[in-house]
Design an enzyme around this catalytic site. Structure first.
Site: not given
Length: 259
Positions: A7, A34, A147, A149, A218, A247-248
């Site tokens: 991501n 994303e 991802d 989530n 993920d 942030d991943h």
């Protein structure tokens, strides 16, 4: 053959970080989520200079997914998760790459919970169940990467109490993830007994990256047909430490050549 998921959280803004990771690790296939850009703004030429051909399903401002392949052309299978022709969010892309089916997905976040976004998340999960079942029954070697989530269990997060009202930890998506696994998928990143959890996400808030206060959201799921080729799996945690990083962190699996 290394298949990775990342991501990137804005592929245009974070192209330098993406390029740095690709140059060092050289994965053969990469699923990006994303993107936050339309196809016309995607950095095709910059990635081609590194040897990657890209299949892209973009979307302005939010979402967007892509499959990169090094040395191969990703052959498009579908650009949307079946089950809702009216759904315009770019969250799914499927292609054939070097003999395997690669499904890149960006499952809805679902926050705030409860509410319409959470309902959309669960409806999307239902559609994923239906299509993933078709992929399993096909007998083809398949990777579901992206991802999701979803934090599958309390062991996949540094502190469940801190996230008790977050959509990522609610019983419904956890049950949906478990239902998906029962179709016959293998969670390649799931830690074995005694191993540390390979976190893939660290929020920008509250100093969570320096504290290693991470989550595993993920995932790379492999079908029964592909499981005999699975050699190893891991997370390139160092990529999260780059200046201006997503942030991943990228997660990956290594596959052996077919017999």
């Amino acid at each position: 053959m290394r298949v990775a998921t990342y991501n990137i959280n804005n592929v245009v803004a974070r192209l330098p970080q993406l390029r740095a990771w690709l140059e060092v690790t050289k994965p053969d296939v990469v699923c990006l989520q994303e993107l936050k850009c339309v196809e016309s703004n995607f950095p095709y030429e910059e990635l081609a200079a590194l040897g990657y051909e890209a299949l892209v399903q973009g979307q302005k401002t939010w979402n967007g997914v892509a499959i990169l392949a090094r040395g191969f052309t990703p052959l498009e299978i579908r650009r949307q998760l079946p089950g809702d022709a009216a759904d315009k969010q770019s969250r799914y892309l499927e292609a054939a790459v070097n003999g395997i089916v690669v499904a890149c997905l960006y499952l809805p976040n679902g926050n705030p919970w409860p509410g319409p976004k959470f309902d959309y998340k669960m409806a999307w999960f239902d559609r994923l169940h239906s299509h993933a079942s078709t992929l399993i029954r096909s007998g083809h070697p398949v990777v579901l990467a992206g991802d999701f989530n979803v934090v599958p269990t309390d062991d996949d997060i540094y502190s469940p109490a801190s996230w008790k009202d977050n959509a990522l930890l609610q019983p419904e998506p956890r049950a949906a993830f478990g239902k998906l696994m029962k179709q016959g998928w293998t969670d390649a990143l799931k830690p074995k007994r005694g191993q540390a959890t390979p976190y893939t996400y660290w929020s920008y808030l509250r100093n969570r990256w320096p504290r290693d206060a991470g989550l595993r959201i993920d995932h790379l799921l492999v079908s029964k047909a592909l499981l005999p080729r699975l050699v190893s799996a891991g997370v390139d945690k160092a990529a999260r430490g780059l200046e201006g990083a997503s942030d991943h962190a990228p997660a990956w699996i290594e596959l052996d050549h077919p017999a």
